[in-house]
Design a protein around this motif. Structure first.
Motif, short mmCIF file in Angstrom:
data_model
loop_
_atom_site.label_atom_id
_atom_site.label_comp_id
_atom_site.label_asym_id
_atom_site.label_seq_id
_atom_site.Cartn_x
_atom_site.Cartn_y
_atom_site.Cartn_z
N ILE A 1715 -23.49 -31.47 -33.49
CA ILE A 1715 -24.47 -31.57 -34.56
C ILE A 1715 -25.42 -30.39 -34.45
O ILE A 1715 -25.59 -29.81 -33.36
N SER A 1716 -25.97 -30.01 -35.57
CA SER A 1716 -26.92 -28.91 -35.61
C SER A 1716 -28.31 -29.46 -35.90
O SER A 1716 -28.49 -30.37 -36.72
N SER A 1717 -29.27 -28.91 -35.19
CA SER A 1717 -30.65 -29.35 -35.38
C SER A 1717 -31.36 -28.57 -36.46
O SER A 1717 -32.53 -28.84 -36.76
N ARG A 1718 -30.67 -27.58 -37.03
CA ARG A 1718 -31.32 -26.75 -38.02
C ARG A 1718 -31.53 -27.53 -39.33
O ARG A 1718 -30.69 -28.36 -39.70
N PRO A 1719 -32.62 -27.20 -40.00
CA PRO A 1719 -32.84 -27.89 -41.29
C PRO A 1719 -31.75 -27.54 -42.29
O PRO A 1719 -31.21 -26.43 -42.28
N HIS A 1720 -31.42 -28.47 -43.09
CA HIS A 1720 -30.44 -28.30 -44.16
C HIS A 1720 -29.03 -27.99 -43.62
O HIS A 1720 -28.19 -27.49 -44.35
N SER A 1721 -28.82 -28.26 -42.40
CA SER A 1721 -27.47 -28.03 -41.85
C SER A 1721 -26.55 -29.18 -42.22
O SER A 1721 -27.01 -30.30 -42.49
N LEU A 1722 -25.27 -28.89 -42.21
CA LEU A 1722 -24.26 -29.88 -42.55
C LEU A 1722 -23.75 -30.54 -41.27
O LEU A 1722 -23.16 -29.88 -40.41
N ASN A 1723 -23.99 -31.83 -41.15
CA ASN A 1723 -23.49 -32.59 -40.00
C ASN A 1723 -22.65 -33.76 -40.52
O ASN A 1723 -22.91 -34.31 -41.60
N GLN A 1724 -21.66 -34.14 -39.75
CA GLN A 1724 -20.78 -35.22 -40.19
C GLN A 1724 -21.48 -36.56 -40.02
O GLN A 1724 -22.43 -36.71 -39.26
N ASP A 1725 -20.98 -37.52 -40.79
CA ASP A 1725 -21.55 -38.86 -40.80
C ASP A 1725 -21.27 -39.55 -39.48
O ASP A 1725 -20.15 -39.63 -39.02
N HIS A 1726 -22.38 -40.08 -38.88
CA HIS A 1726 -22.24 -40.73 -37.58
C HIS A 1726 -22.49 -42.22 -37.66
O HIS A 1726 -22.75 -42.88 -36.65
N THR A 1727 -22.43 -42.74 -38.85
CA THR A 1727 -22.72 -44.15 -39.02
C THR A 1727 -21.71 -45.00 -38.24
O THR A 1727 -20.50 -44.83 -38.35
N GLY A 1728 -22.24 -45.91 -37.45
CA GLY A 1728 -21.39 -46.80 -36.67
C GLY A 1728 -20.81 -46.18 -35.42
O GLY A 1728 -20.07 -46.85 -34.69
#
Length: 1809
Positions: A1715-1728
């Motif tokens: 995951i990227s901590s940068r604003p507006h970065s694209l991270n995958q869904d980690h739900t669940g």
């Protein structure tokens, strides 16, 4: 003479030592003179004054056992000298038991102990209390074997002298103080008891040295010397006519003089007893001898006042002394014309002629008339050995004398070089006088059957110089007298003739005396003529008059060709008529023909005429099954393979040199031609015969060499020692064309061809190892001794050295021996026929011996006593085996060099055989260079039956085809040509090889005929069966001894089992209109093509490469060369036989019978003659210095080569003579010439055939590369339409494949995504070796530094005129945002590449790299600059893109580290180098990519400013240095198409809206990809290895400069999180070469301390053992221990580890969710999703606690926080409020274990609560 005598005799050193030597020689059975040469000098006058006493001669206490009567003792002064020097002559020579009987059984024989075992050494008995009987004294005895000890003895005082050296009784009485035994009445008996091992006659005067006394402590110690000499009486030298000594004699001159052996006369006697006794002794051997000239007048005999001593020596002459001629004139003192001995000052002496023979002077001093009929009258052709001075002119019958230069090199050597002076005791040559005396001593030592050898005398001269300077030089005036004295011990074999005016006088007198016919007196073997005159100085020569010696010397002066001509002349002119008539009768005196007829009738009546194996029996025989371990004819044995590999390694060494004499990278095929000596048998043995001319074949071969520059040709010159004659000196000699090999091998075309290798093969390489050798010493490959055993443990090579060693076996009949009976017969015949060459006589005698032996075995027992036991035993075994019903038997090889004599032998033996009805028992085969093997049909049928051959046309063509056939092979020809022989060969009769073969090559190649592979059991001493011998009684002078042949010597001569020792040629010998031409080279060619199977050139599998259209290629022929049908006979002459390097091994070593002369040289007995290895290498080679060190016989091949290259040079007729020596003393070698040397018959042919095969395979391998062949992991199917370029709008909708599917990331942590690849679950094979496949390079390949071709050499290589200054170094600096500091780089730009850069106009400062505009039309070249980061691969990196870019212009920059810059600059002088700063020397690939990207970004801005245009091309290409080939995969194409890198880059650059893509790349090649088209034309996924990077879009996406691996995965994840588009073109693929060295492997982790290698340790640890960067250690730790650090993580992605802003490889067992901590970065869904751990790696301010609280973790999940230091580590924990959910312990804090001078990384682990 009185005071006029200018010198005093050195009584204690000279006279006594000389007298002892003479006496020992007279007593000994051997005529050899003891080594007392260094003592034979006179002492100069003692001048009164300060100089007196500066010279003290050595004292020698030598005296007989019995003292002379009182009053006759000579007066001498006691000289207190070192007693250790007194026995030097005894200790230097091995102790010989003198007059000692055998030691009683059980007695002690240890030196220093008596036979009872009691210690007699003074050091042991010093404190012993010894009982000394009354009248006895303790004395010390010296033993030569232990000179450092004194033996204690008790001797009766009556037999010891008093203080004045007088009153000692004769005899001896002594006791042993060890065991107490008493009453030894004889000193010899006493010496035996105390184990006083002596080399001379035991004398109490010599061996009882000291009185033994008790010191103040009571210990026994050495006392004064025993005075055996009279201290008062003086010996003076007066006038011969005077009877009293001169009263004016100087006391100093007589102080050190004295009598010898106490035989001096009374004061009134004449000139002392020394002159009387010794002058009589020396002259009595001369006066009644052969030179007692009748025409010389003698008068006025010398007066004598006393007779000889009471105890006369054996042979003491009791007659009158030598009379003085009235014409004797006084000769003034002369200074020698040469340097005095060892550089001492010359001292003038005067001498009187009273002791010198004065021959009658001739009329003309410098002219000698040779008497008529000299040879007829004397039976001797004298040989004159030139010494010092000029020989006279000879007139008259000059054909009856021979002048030899045998010893001239010793006498007239030039100035000594530094190499000659090594190890010598003096830096000056020996004087003339010394050399004359050395010559006489050498001649005296020679036996009656020995002749002088140059090498032997040279070593004697060298040893004389090593001995150091003598006491005083020999004055010329004393030389004649001393010369006769030295010759007096020869027993008359050596005599000295003194001439008064010139050598002509002495030579003339000697020839006249010789021409007068036989003399009742014994004729000397050698006559030394000495002349000392004031005008000419010392002159000297030797006349060899011995019948054997003169003949042997004269014949040894002829070369092999010359003496064969002489034999032909004698046979043609009828000179042998008398000899032939002699042999028409048997030894019994009967007519041989009548005896044969009578025996034929007897055998006919008994029905034995047709006894043998007939046609029908032979036809019914079944082929015998082979049990030989070497029967597999297709096998290449390990020793041959090792030699072949060493040859290949040497070829590679030539190619690797900087001189670039050989460029292996340009060749794709191998073609070869083999030259062998023109032997029909050898050509058949090597390959099938094709009649052609050598010149035509060579011209065709050289034409192919010129027309095929990309084919490597190999010219193999087998048996290179056979024809060494230069082309200029070549002629038709004895029916042979000489110099042909030089015309072929050394022609200018061969020397200049850069695609031609020359391999010379020889068993005797020293013929080619001279100062002018054309072979570099580093290009020699020698057959090592360890390679003499084949793969089978049963077979061992038995060679020349083994034959020599076999003499020590102690068997009754050695396998190397000489026939004593035969030699005696030869000597008798030599005396009868002095006009004939000895080989003619030997040949006729040998023919008669075999004739009579056959008759004796066939039924004439009366002839057994007249046949030598050797001949009879051989013949019996030959006929006994032939009588067996199997018809099998052994082969006898008889070597007859003369063709005419060989034909005579075959005719005679066949006639005897046929008349006795033995024509079916054994065959008689004539073998020669120009002769085919011919056999009667009965024997051919027998051989075919044994082989199971059904081919009617088959006939034997090689000697190996005669396996098992009982036969006599008469081998003729000037030299053996390397033919191989069957294992049934048992005897090699070399009795005709005599003193004519006095060079190493000539002698050893004859014995090499017997070398073979034998079973190991038979090579042991006890496993040889002795040859039977028959005892006979001599009945006449030609009859043999009744004893068996003498066991003279046997040497281990190893035979190679090579069936094709000189085989494998691809063309045959020339026919020359059916004329014999044995020295003409036959040639054969073979081709190894590119397209043929790899293992087929000379492969043992049977298949081979295609042959050329015009020339048969037996060694590399196709399957059509094999038998076409079962009826073909598997003859050993087929091509397959050439692949079988070793013939079947005989069970036992072959028996070799030599002449006496050859045996003495090959035996190598200690103390005997020099071994054959010390002889001159070849007749066309000369020694460079007579004072060279000796050559050790067992010296390895490389050391022998060094020796011969230093000490030998080529003569004018040698082929290497034209290769002139440079001023540094070395001749320039040819860079592409090699030498293979190995013992005879060891298997060299199979080795070089295997070399050809693996050479071809290597060239193919050079055109191949090993590339990775690994399939990508589960590529998802896609419904994207297959188009040429991607549509950016469609592409933006495609999901990014987070998981790196490239096979090189198989061992890396998978990146979590929804559809994890299933194959990642199987991690068992993650550490296995990556799969590779070998592929051929194409025209579009990238190459390494070893590639050279005519097209790209200017691209990758600097021109010869180019200099280093042609490259300019430019500094370039910019501010790096990723590093936060300014970076200073250096560009090294060749002048030819400056057009790609922009420089300032005023100072030529580098401003930028030129970039085109995006709107520019596509040029021929590509737009993007190519950057290649490389490390550790300056030679193996694929940095040559010339062919990959289709020769189009391109900008290619190599990014290298500072410490590697010199290497890359050396290997790639025409490349642009970007040199990183020194702080990057230990940086990883991430830092290098960061520098490239940021440099490109900065350059883009500079170009926009320069061009004032925003549309500047923003792409750069990052190309890995392992990318080798590129392919295109199109649906319409059935298979992948090889394309160039240029085509790939141009296609990607032409992509529509290409500037919208962050990066473009291609996929990695694999076999599965090549077999099927890719599922999708484009992919949005990870890119690696070849990336066209848009530095404008990725300006804010940095590479992690701390990364050492997986930096591309980390960058791709960062780019994706930034929303950028990476595009992979799936219809392009690249092959990556497997390069073992460099790259990511270039960072070894070296422990500095010897502790376990751990990557991490406790914080602030004192011992941090690893020398490696901290980030590299962290990566290694996480990769190897990641699954233990995060134990709850799973590779299937169920519970991945959360990694923030960075991807770190934690091993394939741990899945990572990025995951990227940068604003507006694209991270995958980690739900669940529940994570098993959290990794915070150098997190910055963008990472906050609220971000981390969004994710859920398993209970017990692991946290790992990594920081640069401990302070920031704690600050991070506090700032992110980690202690709220994570539990920490102090023991869970660690640091990297890098060295203390580097900053470590700290990390803390915790558990989720």
């Amino acid at each position: 003479m009185g005071n006029s005598y200018a010198g005093q005799l050195k009584s204690t050193g000279f006279s006594e030592a000389l007298h002892s030597s003479i006496e020992a020689s007279l007593r000994s059975s051997s005529p050899a003179l003891l080594p007392v040469f260094s003592q034979l000098y006179l002492e100069p006058d003692r001048c009164p004054g300060p100089a007196e006493g500066t010279f003290q001669p050595a004292k020698r206490d030598i005296q007989s056992d019995h003292e002379p009567p009182s009053g006759q003792l000579s007066n001498c002064t006691e000289n207190e000298e070192d007693p250790e020097e007194e026995d030097s002559s005894d200790t230097e020579s091995p102790p010989l038991p003198y007059l000692q009987g055998p030691t009683p059984e059980g007695c002690c024989t240890v030196d220093g102990f008596c036979q009872a075992g009691k210690d007699l050494r003074l050091v042991s008995m010093a404190t012993e209390q010894l009982e000394v009987p009354a009248g006895f004294r303790l004395v010390g005895a010296k033993s030569p074997s232990i000179p450092e000890h004194i033996l204690v003895c008790a001797v009766d005082k009556r037999f010891l002298p008093d203080g004045n050296g007088k009153n000692a009784l004769l005899g001896f009485l002594g006791n042993c103080v060890g065991c107490g035994e008493k009453g030894f009445r004889y000193f010899t008996e006493f010496c035996n008891h105390i184990n006083l091992k002596l080399s001379t006659q035991p004398k109490k005067q010599k061996h009882l040295k000291y009185y033994l006394l008790r010191n103040s402590q009571g210990a026994l110690c050495k006392g004064p010397l025993i005075s055996w000499k009279d201290r008062k009486t003086k010996l003076s030298f007066g006038n011969p006519a005077s009877t009293k000594p001169s009263s004016s004699s100087s006391p100093s001159s007589g102080r050190d003089s004295g009598g010898v052996d106490g035989h001096s006369s009374s004061p009134s006697s004449h000139s002392g007893g020394w002159s009387q006794s010794h002058m009589i002794t020396s002259d009595k051997l001369m006066q009644p001898g052969w030179f007692s000239f009748a025409h010389s007048s003698w008068s006025t005999p010398l007066p004598m006042t006393s007779g000889p001593p009471k105890k006369r020596h054996r042979g003491w002459y009791s007659g009158s002394p030598v009379p003085v001629p009235p014409t004797a004139v006084h000769v003034p003192a002369l200074r020698p014309t040469h340097f005095p001995i060892l550089g001492l000052p010359t001292i003038s002496y005067r001498f009187s002629g009273d002791a010198i023979l004065q021959p009658q002077p001739v009329a003309v001093g410098d002219t000698v008339i040779v008497p008529e009929n000299l040879l007829n009258n004397s039976g001797v052709r004298p040989v004159i050995l030139i010494g010092y001075g000029a020989l006279p002119y000879f007139y008259g019958n000059v054909g009856d004398i021979v002048v030899s230069l045998l010893l001239v090199s010793c006498y007239k050597g030039g100035p000594l070089s530094e190499g000659c002076l090594e190890g010598l005791g003096s830096r000056q040559p020996l004087s003339v006088e010394d050399m004359v005396l050395l010559t006489l001593q050498y001649l005296v030592q020679l036996g009656p059957d020995e002749i002088p050898l140059q090498e032997e005398f040279e070593q004697i001269t060298r040893r004389a110089m090593i001995c150091g300077p003598p006491a005083a030089p020999v004055p010329p005036s004393q030389l004649p007298w001393l010369a006769r004295l030295a010759a007096s011990v020869s027993g008359g074999s050596v005599q000295v003739l003194v001439a008064s005016r010139s050598l002509g006088e002495g030579i003339g007198d000697a020839l006249r005396a010789l021409g007068e016919g036989p003399s009742p007196l014994r004729r000397p073997d050698y006559v030394a003529v000495v002349c000392v005159t004031e005008s000419r100085g010392v002159e000297f020569c030797v006349l060899v008059l011995g019948k054997y010696q003169s003949r042997a010397l004269a014949e040894s002066m002829l070369t092999t060709t010359e003496f064969l001509k002489e034999i032909s002349y004698e046979l043609i002119t009828g000179k042998v008529a008398a000899l032939a008539s002699h042999f028409k009768t048997t030894s019994l005196g009967d007519s041989l023909d009548r005896q044969l007829a009578r025996l034929q009738r007897i055998r006919g009546k008994q029905g034995e005429l047709d006894d043998g194996v007939h046609f029908q029996e032979a036809a019914s025989m079944e082929p015998a099954p082979s049990t030989d371990p070497m029967s597999d004819v297709f096998q290449i044995y390990p020793p041959q393979l090792n030699v072949a590999r060493r040859l290949l390694s040497q070829v590679c060494s030539i190619a690797d040199t900087d001189s670039q004499h050989l460029d292996l990278g340009r060749f794709s095929k191998v073609d070869f031609l083999i030259l062998v000596p023109a032997s029909q048998v050898l050509v058949h043995q090597t390959a099938h015969l094709e009649t052609c001319y050598v010149h035509a074949k060579m011209e065709a071969f050289m034409k192919k060499v010129k027309q095929n520059p990309y084919t490597l040709f190999v010219l193999i010159h087998d048996n290179a020692h056979i024809d060494l004659t230069s082309a200029l000196s070549g002629s038709i000699a004895h029916g042979e064309l000489q110099g042909l090999a030089d015309r072929v091998v050394n022609c200018q075309e061969v020397l200049d061809a850069v695609n031609l290798l020359v391999l010379q093969v020889s068993s005797f390489p020293f013929t080619l190892q001279t100062r002018q050798s054309r072979i570099d010493i580093h290009n020699e490959v020698h057959w090592a001794a360890a390679e003499s055993q084949l793969g089978s443990d049963e077979l061992l090579y038995f060679g020349l050295s083994d034959y020599s060693c076999s003499l020590q076996w102690g068997v009754a009949s050695p396998i190397l021996r000489w026939d004593d009976s035969f030699e005696k017969m030869v000597n008798v015949l030599l005396d009868r026929h002095p006009h004939l060459h000895s080989m003619v006589i030997r040949s006729y005698l040998l023919i008669q011996q075999y004739t009579e032996a056959i008759m004796a075995v066939a039924g004439a027992p009366s002839l057994r006593s007249h046949t030598t036991p050797e001949t009879l035993a051989i013949t019996e075994e030959l006929l006994t085996g032939a009588r067996a019903r199997t018809g099998r038997g052994s082969m006898l090889l008889v070597r007859v060099p003369s063709l005419q004599l060989a034909m005579l032998a075959r005719e005679r033996l066949e006639d005897v055989r046929d008349r006795l009805g033995l024509h079916l028992h054994f065959a008689v085969v004539l073998g020669g260079p120009s002769a085919e093997i011919t056999l009667p049909p009965a024997f051919v049928a027998r051989l075919k039956a044994w082989r199971g051959c059904e081919n009617e046309d088959w006939v034997p063509r090689t000697y190996q085809d005669l396996e098992g056939l009982p036969c006599i092979l008469i081998l003729t020809g000037k030299d053996p040509l390397g033919e191989s022989f069957p294992r049934s060969l048992k005897y090699c009769d070399l009795r005709l090889i005599d003193s004519s073969y006095l060079t190493r090559t000539a002698l050893e190649q004859e014995v090499g005929l017997a070398c073979s592979y034998v079973s190991q059991r038979s090579a042991a001493p006890g496993n040889l069966e002795p040859t039977e011998s028959t005892d006979t009684d001599p009945q006449d002078e030609l009859s043999v001894d009744t004893k068996s042949p003498q066991s003279s010597s046997s040497s281990n001569t190893a035979t190679s089992g090579s069936a094709t020792e000189n085989a494998v040629s691809s063309s045959s010998a020339p026919d020359f209109s059916q004329k014999p031409s044995s020295s003409a080279c036959s040639s054969e060619t073979g081709t190894a093509g590119q397209g043929e199977p790899l293992a087929q050139e000379c492969d043992s599998q049977g298949s081979s490469l295609d042959r050329t259209k015009t020339t048969p290629v037996p060694s590399s022929s196709s399957s059509s060369s094999f038998p076409n049908s079962p009826s073909d006979c598997p003859s050993s002459s087929t091509t397959l036989q050439a692949l079988h390097p070793v013939c079947p091994a005989p069970a036992s070593p072959r028996v070799v019978i030599l002449s006496r002369a050859a045996h003495g040289l090959l035996a190598g007995e200690p103390g005997g003659r020099l071994p054959s290895s010390s002889l001159l290498p070849h007749a066309d080679v000369a020694w460079t210095s007579p004072l060279r060190p000796p050559l050790a016989p067992d010296l390895p091949g490389p050391q022998q080569s060094l020796y011969y290259r230093r000490w030998s040079s080529a003569r004018q007729h040698h082929a290497d003579y034209s290769n002139q020596v440079a001023p540094d003393g070395l001749a320039p070698p040819h860079p592409r010439r090699l030498l293979l040397s190995g013992p005879p018959q060891v298997g060299k042919t199979g080795a070089y055939l295997q070399f050809l095969r693996i050479l071809f395979r290597m060239l193919i391998r050079l055109l191949e590369v090993d590339v990775y062949d690994e399939e990508e992991l589960q590529i998802e199917e896609s419904d994207v339409k297959d188009t040429q370029w991607p549509d950016v709008e469609v592409f933006q909708k495609m999901p990014f494949d987070l998981c790196p599917r490239n096979p090189k990331f198989r061992r890396a942590s998978p990146v979590y995504c929804k559809n994890m690849p299933k194959t990642l679950k199987d991690t068992e094979d993650t550490m296995a070796k990556r799969d590779t496949v070998s592929v051929m390079l194409t025209q579009f390949a990238a190459h390494n530094a070893f590639h050279h071709c005519e097209e790209c050499h200017r691209y990758s290589e600097s021109s010869p005129a180019a200099e280093v200054s042609d490259c300019m170094v430019h500094a370039f600096s910019f501010r790096s945002s990723g590093l936060g500091e300014e970076v200073k780089l250096h560009f090294i730009i060749p002048r030819s590449k400056e057009q790609y850069f922009v420089f300032s106009a005023h100072d030529s400062h580098l401003e930028s790299l030129r970039l085109p505009l995006t709107s520019d039309p596509l040029p021929v070249c590509i737009k993007s600059p190519i950057f290649t980061p490389t490390t550790g691969r300056h030679d193996h990196g694929l940095l040559n893109l010339f062919h990959a870019m289709e020769a189009a212009p391109h900008l290619h920059v190599l990014v290298v580290k500072e410490y590697e810059m010199p290497l890359y600059r050396k290997y790639w002088p025409n490349h642009i180098l970007l040199v990183l700063p020194a702080e990057f020397n230990s940086a990883g690939v991430g830092a290098v990519r960061l520098i490239i990207k940021e440099l490109s970004c900065h350059n883009l801005e500079l170009e926009r400013q320069r061009q004032k245009e925003q549309g500047v091309w923003p792409f750069v290409v990052m190309l890995d240095d392992s990318c080798v080939l590129w392919y295109s995969h199109r649906p319409q194409e059935t298979k992948a198409t090889n394309i160039s890198l240029k085509a790939v880059l141009q296609h990607m650059e032409a992509t529509p809206k290409v500037t919208l893509y962050a990066a473009c790349g291609i996929c990695t090649w694999s076999n599965s990809l090549a077999a099927s088209c890719p599922s999708a034309p484009f992919s949005r996924c990870h890119l690696q290895d070849l990336v066209m990077l848009n530095v404008d879009l990725t300006q804010n996406v940095p590479y992690d400069h701390n990364k050492y691996s997986c930096e591309e995965v980390d960058f791709n994840l960062r780019a994706h999180s930034s929303g950028l588009l990476p595009c992979r073109f799936n219809h392009f693929s690249m092959m990556r070469k497997h390069i073992p060295a460099g790259g990511s492997k270039g960072f070894p982790i070296r422990p500095r301390l010897r502790v376990p290698s751990q990557y991490v340790c406790a914080p602030d640890s004192e011992h941090t053992p690893l020398d490696a960067p901290s980030h590299l250690l962290l990566e290694k730790f996480l990769q190897l221990r990641g699954h233990r650090l995060f134990p709850k993580a799973t590779p299937d992605g169920g519970h991945p580890v959360l990694s923030v802003d960075s991807y770190l490889n934690m091993g394939p067992e741990v899945a990572v969710c990025y995951i990227s901590s940068r604003p507006h970065s694209l991270n995958q869904d980690h739900t669940g999703l529940v994570f098993s751990g959290l990794l915070l790696y150098l997190c910055d301010s963008f990472v906050v606690s609220d971000l981390l609280k969004k994710y859920r973790f398993l209970k017990g999940a692991t946290l790992c926080v990594i920081s640069q230091d401990r302070s920031s580590l704690r600050q991070t924990i506090v700032r992110l409020e980690l202690e709220d959910e994570w539990q920490f312990r102090l023991r869970d804090e660690f640091q990297t274990a890098n060295c203390s001078e580097d900053r470590p990384l700290y990390f803390l682990t915790g558990r989720h609560v």
